[in-house]
Structure formats: structure tokens, C-alpha cells
Design a protein around this motif. Sequence first.
Motif, mmCIF file in Angstrom:
data_model
loop_
_atom_site.group_PDB
_atom_site.id
_atom_site.type_symbol
_atom_site.label_atom_id
_atom_site.label_comp_id
_atom_site.label_asym_id
_atom_site.label_seq_id
_atom_site.Cartn_x
_atom_site.Cartn_y
_atom_site.Cartn_z
ATOM 1 N N HIS A 74 -18.180 -11.328 9.395
ATOM 2 C CA HIS A 74 -18.561 -12.429 8.509
ATOM 3 C C HIS A 74 -18.281 -13.802 9.106
ATOM 4 C CE1 HIS A 74 -19.942 -10.166 5.053
ATOM 5 N NE2 HIS A 74 -19.056 -9.264 5.418
ATOM 6 N N GLY A 75 -18.005 -13.852 10.404
ATOM 7 C CA GLY A 75 -17.882 -15.129 11.082
ATOM 8 C C GLY A 75 -16.472 -15.683 11.209
ATOM 9 N N PHE A 76 -15.477 -14.925 10.808
ATOM 10 C CA PHE A 76 -14.099 -15.374 10.973
ATOM 11 C C PHE A 76 -13.705 -15.264 12.442
ATOM 12 C CE2 PHE A 76 -14.185 -14.587 6.491
ATOM 13 C CZ PHE A 76 -13.149 -15.310 5.923
ATOM 14 N N VAL A 77 -12.897 -16.211 12.902
ATOM 15 C CA VAL A 77 -12.372 -16.173 14.261
ATOM 16 C C VAL A 77 -10.846 -16.252 14.209
ATOM 17 C CG1 VAL A 77 -14.426 -17.150 15.365
ATOM 18 C CG2 VAL A 77 -12.636 -18.672 14.550
ATOM 19 N N GLU A 78 -10.236 -15.555 15.138
ATOM 20 C CA GLU A 78 -8.778 -15.541 15.193
ATOM 21 C C GLU A 78 -8.264 -16.920 15.599
ATOM 22 O OE1 GLU A 78 -5.213 -13.501 17.773
ATOM 23 O OE2 GLU A 78 -7.076 -12.360 17.523
ATOM 24 N N ILE A 79 -7.238 -17.397 14.862
ATOM 25 C CA ILE A 79 -6.662 -18.700 15.197
ATOM 26 C C ILE A 79 -5.178 -18.617 15.537
ATOM 27 C CG2 ILE A 79 -8.344 -20.091 13.940
ATOM 28 C CD1 ILE A 79 -6.202 -20.305 11.673
ATOM 29 N N GLU A 80 -4.519 -17.515 15.154
ATOM 30 C CA GLU A 80 -3.081 -17.436 15.400
ATOM 31 C C GLU A 80 -2.593 -15.998 15.267
ATOM 32 O OE1 GLU A 80 1.026 -19.347 13.509
ATOM 33 O OE2 GLU A 80 -0.836 -19.489 12.371
ATOM 34 N N ARG A 81 -1.579 -15.660 16.065
ATOM 35 C CA ARG A 81 -0.839 -14.409 15.923
ATOM 36 C C ARG A 81 0.613 -14.785 15.667
ATOM 37 N NH1 ARG A 81 -3.086 -9.289 18.597
ATOM 38 N NH2 ARG A 81 -5.294 -9.794 18.659
ATOM 39 N N PHE A 82 1.254 -14.058 14.769
ATOM 40 C CA PHE A 82 2.632 -14.378 14.418
ATOM 41 C C PHE A 82 3.322 -13.154 13.837
ATOM 42 C CE2 PHE A 82 -0.121 -15.170 10.871
ATOM 43 C CZ PHE A 82 0.597 -14.780 9.739
ATOM 44 N N THR A 83 4.635 -13.216 13.764
ATOM 45 C CA THR A 83 5.420 -12.140 13.170
ATOM 46 C C THR A 83 6.327 -12.739 12.101
ATOM 47 O OG1 THR A 83 5.401 -10.947 15.271
ATOM 48 C CG2 THR A 83 6.992 -10.212 13.613
ATOM 49 N N PRO A 84 6.012 -12.511 10.819
ATOM 50 C CA PRO A 84 6.859 -13.018 9.744
ATOM 51 C C PRO A 84 8.181 -12.240 9.675
ATOM 52 C CG PRO A 84 4.889 -11.940 8.868
ATOM 53 C CD PRO A 84 4.806 -11.861 10.350
ATOM 54 N N PRO A 85 9.116 -12.679 8.828
ATOM 55 C CA PRO A 85 10.433 -12.034 8.752
ATOM 56 C C PRO A 85 10.406 -10.518 8.501
ATOM 57 C CG PRO A 85 10.475 -14.124 7.593
ATOM 58 C CD PRO A 85 9.046 -13.880 8.002
ATOM 59 N N GLY A 118 8.595 -8.425 9.894
ATOM 60 C CA GLY A 118 8.422 -7.761 11.177
ATOM 61 C C GLY A 118 7.056 -7.164 11.465
ATOM 62 N N ILE A 119 6.112 -7.289 10.548
ATOM 63 C CA ILE A 119 4.763 -6.753 10.790
ATOM 64 C C ILE A 119 3.949 -7.826 11.506
ATOM 65 C CG2 ILE A 119 2.642 -5.893 9.719
ATOM 66 C CD1 ILE A 119 4.449 -4.978 7.338
ATOM 67 N N LYS A 120 3.500 -7.507 12.717
ATOM 68 C CA LYS A 120 2.713 -8.471 13.491
ATOM 69 C C LYS A 120 1.386 -8.732 12.784
ATOM 70 C CE LYS A 120 4.837 -7.289 17.818
ATOM 71 N NZ LYS A 120 4.743 -6.706 19.134
ATOM 72 N N LYS A 121 1.072 -10.022 12.622
ATOM 73 C CA LYS A 121 -0.119 -10.410 11.876
ATOM 74 C C LYS A 121 -0.972 -11.366 12.689
ATOM 75 C CE LYS A 121 0.220 -10.437 7.465
ATOM 76 N NZ LYS A 121 0.395 -10.859 6.092
ATOM 77 N N LEU A 122 -2.191 -11.536 12.216
ATOM 78 C CA LEU A 122 -3.053 -12.560 12.773
ATOM 79 C C LEU A 122 -3.743 -13.286 11.637
ATOM 80 C CD1 LEU A 122 -6.347 -11.642 12.922
ATOM 81 C CD2 LEU A 122 -5.371 -10.080 14.545
ATOM 82 N N ALA A 123 -4.026 -14.553 11.885
ATOM 83 C CA ALA A 123 -4.737 -15.378 10.924
ATOM 84 C C ALA A 123 -6.143 -15.621 11.466
ATOM 85 C CB ALA A 123 -4.017 -16.702 10.729
ATOM 86 N N LEU A 124 -7.103 -15.597 10.560
ATOM 87 C CA LEU A 124 -8.497 -15.815 10.923
ATOM 88 C C LEU A 124 -9.081 -16.928 10.057
ATOM 89 C CD1 LEU A 124 -8.293 -12.274 10.674
ATOM 90 C CD2 LEU A 124 -10.009 -12.800 12.376
ATOM 91 N N LEU A 125 -9.983 -17.686 10.645
ATOM 92 C CA LEU A 125 -10.587 -18.822 9.954
ATOM 93 C C LEU A 125 -12.107 -18.693 9.982
ATOM 94 C CD1 LEU A 125 -10.019 -21.610 8.600
ATOM 95 C CD2 LEU A 125 -10.338 -22.601 10.883
#
Length: 150
Positions: free
Chosen positions: A126-137, A139-146
Motif C-alpha cells: 500500500h505504499g508504506f516505506v520503512e523509516i526506522e528500526r528500533f527496540t522498545p523496552p 525487547g521486540i525488534k520493531k520497524l516503523a513505516l510511513l
Amino acid sequence: MITKLKHHDERIAKQIWCVSQRSYSVEAELIGREDFPPLSRTVADIKAAKSDFYGYVESDDVAAVIEIEMTELHLEIHSLVVDPNHFRKGIADKLMCFVLSELHITSAWVETAVVNEPAIRLYRKHGFVEIERFTPPHGIKKLALLYSSS
């Protein structure tokens, strides 16, 4: 049919909770975590939410739910869950099409677990692109898409 759900109503909140529990149980298994934070959300939490919930309903059965929050023309997707009994029917795709086209937004943001390939594929479709990878407290590695409509 996609409809706005009245999540402040106890019965509707329980339906949202049930779909979420079934869907997030599958995701918890996918990422290898029994203590998956979304599974600790209660019916009371759903009833008290300030966000909006839209459901895909088939024969009075809530098959999927997307939880969103709008700020002017920006959309934040807080969750998108599909009952495992309705997997592979294109329902998540229909909910994404709905929020991206019917709500008149210019941008959208979502995050998911790095290992949740089905969700990542859906968002990228749907056109989202990855903008960040991070690990919140937790401990599950996540990514943000915009997503941007321009």
C-alpha cells in the motif's frame, strides 16, 4: 462490509478484544514471545480508547479490526488484526484500502515487529516505506513505516 465500531459499548469492545486475542496469539507465536504486550490489553482498555475502530463484518461476525487515530490529515494505525478463521481472504487489504482512500489523509504511520513479514508485505503493497528500526523496552525488534499520498 466495513463499518465504524462503537467500541465504548461493552458487547462491541468484547468482540474487538476476542478478534485481537486470537490474532495476536498467532503473531506472538510468529515472533516467539509468550509475553506479547498486545495480549495484555483488556476489554476495559478498548472501551476507554480515544482512537477509532473500524471492523470488517461478515454475517454479524467481526472478522477483522483496524484501530486508528487521526490528527488533521495524518493517520496513525495502532493495530490491524484479522481473526485467524478469516486469514487469507484479503480482509486486511480491504481495511487498508478503506482507511487510505476513504478517510482523506495525506500521510499515515504504522509500526510492527521486524519478523512480521505478512504485515510488512501488506504495508509495502500500500505504499508504506520503512523509516526506522528500533527496540522498545519490551525487547521486540520493531520497524516503523510511513505512507505519503503525495
